[in-house]
Design an enzyme around this catalytic site. Structure first.
Site, PDB file in Angstrom:
ATOM      1  N   GLU A 141     -40.839  -4.834 -17.159  1.00  0.00           N
ATOM      2  CA  GLU A 141     -41.842  -5.581 -17.916  1.00  0.00           C
ATOM      3  C   GLU A 141     -43.097  -5.939 -17.123  1.00  0.00           C
ATOM      4  OE1 GLU A 141     -37.727  -6.379 -19.512  1.00  0.00           O
ATOM      5  OE2 GLU A 141     -38.668  -6.455 -17.542  1.00  0.00           O
ATOM      6  N   ASP A 149     -37.690 -11.064 -18.636  1.00  0.00           N
ATOM      7  CA  ASP A 149     -37.273 -12.107 -19.592  1.00  0.00           C
ATOM      8  C   ASP A 149     -35.853 -11.869 -20.100  1.00  0.00           C
ATOM      9  OD1 ASP A 149     -37.877  -9.849 -21.160  1.00  0.00           O
ATOM     10  OD2 ASP A 149     -38.497 -11.088 -22.857  1.00  0.00           O
TER      11      ASP A 149
END
Length: 387
Positions: A141, A149
């Site tokens: 990410e 996350d």
């Protein structure tokens, strides 16, 4: 097995077999990416089955060549047109992550393909996670201006040494055997044995952990990681990725790359330098904070970070990253700010700033209220919250 779903290709299929329940992620043409509907169905099944005394064992797998490639980036990209249009799915997913980590029944994930980002959050926390030679894991990410996350600031911060920072910042991929060796999966099973393993687990018809483990071990193989695996580069990774800042990490990594036998660093370093400066700095701080925080605290922080990033509070890099990777596919993102030194600490403080209590992700604090805090009961779903 009796199917508990309608017939028009549901994105998640739930099936019953005695005391066993099977979840199949069913968007194979889209690599089983996680949508709002996926999260809602998963949460519904898991809550009902945890409360059902007749249910002892939960199996989860993905249809097709992916287990799950994570969140639907196109949905996030389209969401930039309307403030907080993705808030609901984010809230529901992080709330669900807490319940997956703390689930009361025995869970087994059968991961025979891609498991990335949020998709891997349906694998790693399970009591048993079975991987194969087709399994590919990554948390990439940061590269696109986002952050690690779906509880991975908690998971990565607890890996040995500074492997977690390395995986979070570089998005490095691990195969099935490496996942077991790193402690991110429990068993390695050759893919041709997976259908029979599934049948045997269903036939077992109970969730006793020792019995489940015994069945899986009948099919599992010892892992042997390759000589070139990043897991064999622990001393270099710990030396470089223990530094206090992203700039120092890259500087140390560059110095290491010049030493004989470290040719593997070059491509990794190139990827780091192409990544979003804002995404890298948020990710490093998030994983570092995760070292000192509980699971609930990590998920609450991740929720704030995600909402602030999607609101472009300090940068619109996440939308530029998705555009370059998925929409236009030119792989030429224009980051803003364009360099690490231009990402200000005061701006980072802004995205990490706690919300008022009623605006935080509502994680249940007692067992009696374990399934409280749902999105529909939150301030975000009521007229009290104005977008």
């Amino acid at each position: 097995m009796a199917q508990v779903a309608n017939s028009n290709e549901p994105v998640v299929i739930g099936e019953e077999a005695g005391n066993v329940r099977l979840i199949t992620l069913n968007r194979p043409r889209h690599l089983n990416v996680i949508s709002s509907e996926t999260v809602s169905l998963l949460a519904g099944y898991l809550e009902n089955w945890e409360k059902d005394d007749n249910v002892e064992l939960i199996l989860i797998k993905g249809e097709g060549r992916a287990f799950s490639a994570g969140g639907d980036l196109r949905v996030f990209y389209e969401g930039k047109k309307s403030k907080d249009s993705c808030l609901e799915v984010v809230y529901r997913m992080y709330w669900l992550c807490h319940h997956i980590h703390t689930y009361k029944k025995t869970q087994v994930s059968l991961v025979n393909g891609i498991a990335m980002g949020g998709g891997a959050a349906l694998m790693v926390p399970m009591k048993f996670s079975v991987v194969t030679e087709k399994t590919v894991f990554a948390t990439p990410e940061a590269a696109i201006g986002f952050h690690t996350d779906c509880s991975f600031s908690y998971i990565h911060s607890r890996l040995p040494g500074h492997l977690g920072e390395f995986l979070a910042l570089t998005g490095a991929r691990l195969n099935g055997q490496e996942l077991v060796a790193a402690g991110l999966a429990t068993h390695y099973v050759p893919s041709e044995k997976l259908p029979e393993l599934e049948k045997q687990l269903i036939s077992l018809n109970k969730g006793d952990k020792d019995a489940v483990k015994s069945v899986i071990e009948e099919f599992s193989s010892e892992v042997q990681i390759g000589a070139g695996s990043v897991l064999n580069k622990k001393s270099i990774i710990d030396e470089c990725f223990s530094k206090d800042s992203v700039e120092e990490i890259i500087q140390s990594f560059e110095a290491a790359s010049l030493k004989e036998g470290n040719g593997w660093i070059g491509p990794v370093l190139k990827g780091l330098k192409r990544s979003s400066p804002t995404g890298l700095k948020i990710t490093l701080r998030s994983v570092r904070e995760g070292r000192k925080q509980t699971l609930a605290e990590c998920l609450k922080r991740e929720f704030r970070l995600t909402i602030n990033i999607l609101r472009s509070c300090i940068s619109g890099d996440v939308y530029e990253g998705i555009r370059a990777l998925t929409i236009d596919k030119d792989n030429s993102p224009k980051w803003d700010p364009p360099s690490l030194e231009k990402v200000q600490d005061k701006d980072l403080d802004t995205v990490f700033q706690p919300y008022e209590a009623h605006l935080e992700l509502q994680i249940p604090e007692t067992e009696e209220c374990r399934w409280d805090g749902k999105y529909e009961k939150s301030v975000y779903a009521t007229s009290k919250f104005q977008k």
